[in-house]
Scaffold this motif. Structure first.
Motif, short mmCIF file in Angstrom:
data_model
loop_
_atom_site.label_atom_id
_atom_site.label_comp_id
_atom_site.label_asym_id
_atom_site.label_seq_id
_atom_site.Cartn_x
_atom_site.Cartn_y
_atom_site.Cartn_z
N LEU A 5 4.14 51.61 -24.49
CA LEU A 5 3.63 52.08 -25.77
C LEU A 5 2.10 52.12 -25.70
O LEU A 5 1.50 51.23 -25.10
CB LEU A 5 4.08 51.13 -26.89
N ALA A 6 1.49 53.12 -26.29
CA ALA A 6 0.03 53.23 -26.34
C ALA A 6 -0.45 53.17 -27.78
O ALA A 6 0.20 53.71 -28.68
CB ALA A 6 -0.44 54.53 -25.70
N ILE A 7 -1.59 52.51 -27.96
CA ILE A 7 -2.17 52.32 -29.29
C ILE A 7 -3.58 52.90 -29.29
O ILE A 7 -4.42 52.53 -28.46
CB ILE A 7 -2.25 50.83 -29.65
N ASP A 8 -3.84 53.80 -30.23
CA ASP A 8 -5.19 54.28 -30.49
C ASP A 8 -5.58 53.67 -31.83
O ASP A 8 -5.32 54.24 -32.89
CB ASP A 8 -5.23 55.81 -30.53
N TYR A 9 -6.17 52.47 -31.76
CA TYR A 9 -6.47 51.70 -32.97
C TYR A 9 -7.77 52.17 -33.60
O TYR A 9 -8.77 52.37 -32.92
CB TYR A 9 -6.57 50.21 -32.63
N GLY A 10 -7.76 52.32 -34.91
CA GLY A 10 -8.95 52.72 -35.64
C GLY A 10 -9.11 51.90 -36.90
O GLY A 10 -8.22 51.14 -37.28
N ALA A 11 -10.24 52.05 -37.55
CA ALA A 11 -10.54 51.28 -38.76
C ALA A 11 -9.52 51.54 -39.87
O ALA A 11 -9.12 50.62 -40.58
CB ALA A 11 -11.94 51.61 -39.26
N LYS A 12 -9.07 52.79 -40.00
CA LYS A 12 -8.13 53.15 -41.07
C LYS A 12 -6.72 53.41 -40.56
O LYS A 12 -5.74 52.97 -41.14
CB LYS A 12 -8.62 54.39 -41.81
N ARG A 13 -6.63 54.17 -39.47
CA ARG A 13 -5.33 54.59 -38.94
C ARG A 13 -5.18 54.18 -37.48
O ARG A 13 -6.16 54.08 -36.75
CB ARG A 13 -5.19 56.11 -39.02
N THR A 14 -3.92 54.02 -37.09
CA THR A 14 -3.60 53.70 -35.70
C THR A 14 -2.56 54.68 -35.20
O THR A 14 -1.47 54.78 -35.76
CB THR A 14 -3.07 52.25 -35.60
N GLY A 15 -2.94 55.43 -34.16
CA GLY A 15 -2.01 56.36 -33.55
C GLY A 15 -1.19 55.65 -32.50
O GLY A 15 -1.70 54.81 -31.75
N LEU A 128 -3.77 59.32 -24.04
CA LEU A 128 -4.08 58.05 -23.37
C LEU A 128 -2.91 57.61 -22.50
O LEU A 128 -3.07 57.23 -21.34
CB LEU A 128 -4.39 57.02 -24.45
N LEU A 129 -1.71 57.68 -23.06
CA LEU A 129 -0.51 57.25 -22.37
C LEU A 129 -0.14 58.19 -21.22
O LEU A 129 0.18 57.75 -20.12
CB LEU A 129 0.66 57.14 -23.36
N GLN A 130 -0.22 59.49 -21.45
CA GLN A 130 0.13 60.45 -20.39
C GLN A 130 -0.85 60.34 -19.23
O GLN A 130 -0.46 60.42 -18.07
CB GLN A 130 0.17 61.87 -20.93
N ASP A 131 -2.12 60.12 -19.53
CA ASP A 131 -3.13 59.94 -18.49
C ASP A 131 -2.81 58.69 -17.66
O ASP A 131 -2.89 58.70 -16.43
CB ASP A 131 -4.53 59.84 -19.11
N TYR A 132 -2.44 57.61 -18.34
CA TYR A 132 -2.06 56.38 -17.65
C TYR A 132 -0.86 56.62 -16.73
O TYR A 132 -0.84 56.19 -15.58
CB TYR A 132 -1.74 55.28 -18.67
N LEU A 133 0.14 57.32 -17.24
CA LEU A 133 1.33 57.60 -16.44
C LEU A 133 0.99 58.45 -15.22
O LEU A 133 1.50 58.20 -14.12
CB LEU A 133 2.39 58.33 -17.28
N SER A 134 0.13 59.43 -15.41
CA SER A 134 -0.27 60.30 -14.30
C SER A 134 -0.97 59.50 -13.21
O SER A 134 -0.69 59.66 -12.02
CB SER A 134 -1.20 61.41 -14.78
N ARG A 135 -1.88 58.62 -13.61
CA ARG A 135 -2.59 57.79 -12.62
C ARG A 135 -1.66 56.81 -11.95
O ARG A 135 -1.74 56.57 -10.75
CB ARG A 135 -3.76 57.06 -13.27
N LYS A 136 -0.73 56.24 -12.71
CA LYS A 136 0.24 55.27 -12.18
C LYS A 136 1.13 55.94 -11.13
O LYS A 136 1.42 55.36 -10.07
CB LYS A 136 1.09 54.70 -13.31
N ASN A 137 1.54 57.15 -11.39
CA ASN A 137 2.44 57.87 -10.47
C ASN A 137 1.73 58.37 -9.22
O ASN A 137 2.38 58.73 -8.25
CB ASN A 137 3.14 59.01 -11.20
#
Length: 139
Positions: A5-15, A128-137
């Motif tokens: 799971l990936a978290i894009d944390y912000g002051a108001k919203r979190t993706g 963020l997550l897809q980039d991580y997966l690409s680098r991991k693979n």
């Protein structure tokens, strides 16, 4: 296989974004109010098998922490206290919001839809997550 799971944390919203069970594809999950992010994650972790969580690490162009770094650190501390056994990985999030906005343009979304900041946060987490997966693979 458990999800990531990936978290894009912000002051108001979190993706939030999550992988499929084979950890091949990242998909947007949702955007939640940042104040209720921990509550949402508790519920989600009870329903889904998640082995690792990525959190965007905000940096300036020179590599130093950005203005929002203390906010992310505070959330990270809460996360670790709430989920001590969950692996948490900080991932450089530079340009994810700009890439998310550009992907909305490239995807043909109308101007009104592109103003949806919650959607931008969710897409940012997905990038963020897809980039991580690409680098991991690639390893």
């Amino acid at each position: 296989m458990p999800r990531i799971l990936a978290i894009d944390y912000g002051a108001k919203r979190t993706g939030l974004a999550v992988t499929d069970e084979l950890q091949i594809i990242a998909s947007g999950l949702t955007t939640v109010d940042s104040a209720s992010a921990i509550v949402f994650l508790k519920d989600y972790f009870q329903k889904e098998n998640v082995e690792k969580v990525l959190i965007g690490d905000p940096k300036q162009m020179n590599g130093l922490p950005s203005q929002s770094a203390p906010l992310i650190e505070a959330f990270t501390t809460k996360f670790i206290a709430e989920f001590p056994k969950m692996e948490l990985v900080k991932v450089d999030e530079r340009f994810t919001s700009k890439m998310a906005f550009q992907s909305m343009i490239d995807g043909g979304l109308k101007k009104k839809q592109r103003q949806n900041k919650a959607l931008i946060d969710e897409i940012s987490a997905t990038i963020l997550l897809q980039d991580y997966l690409s680098r991991k693979n690639m390893l």
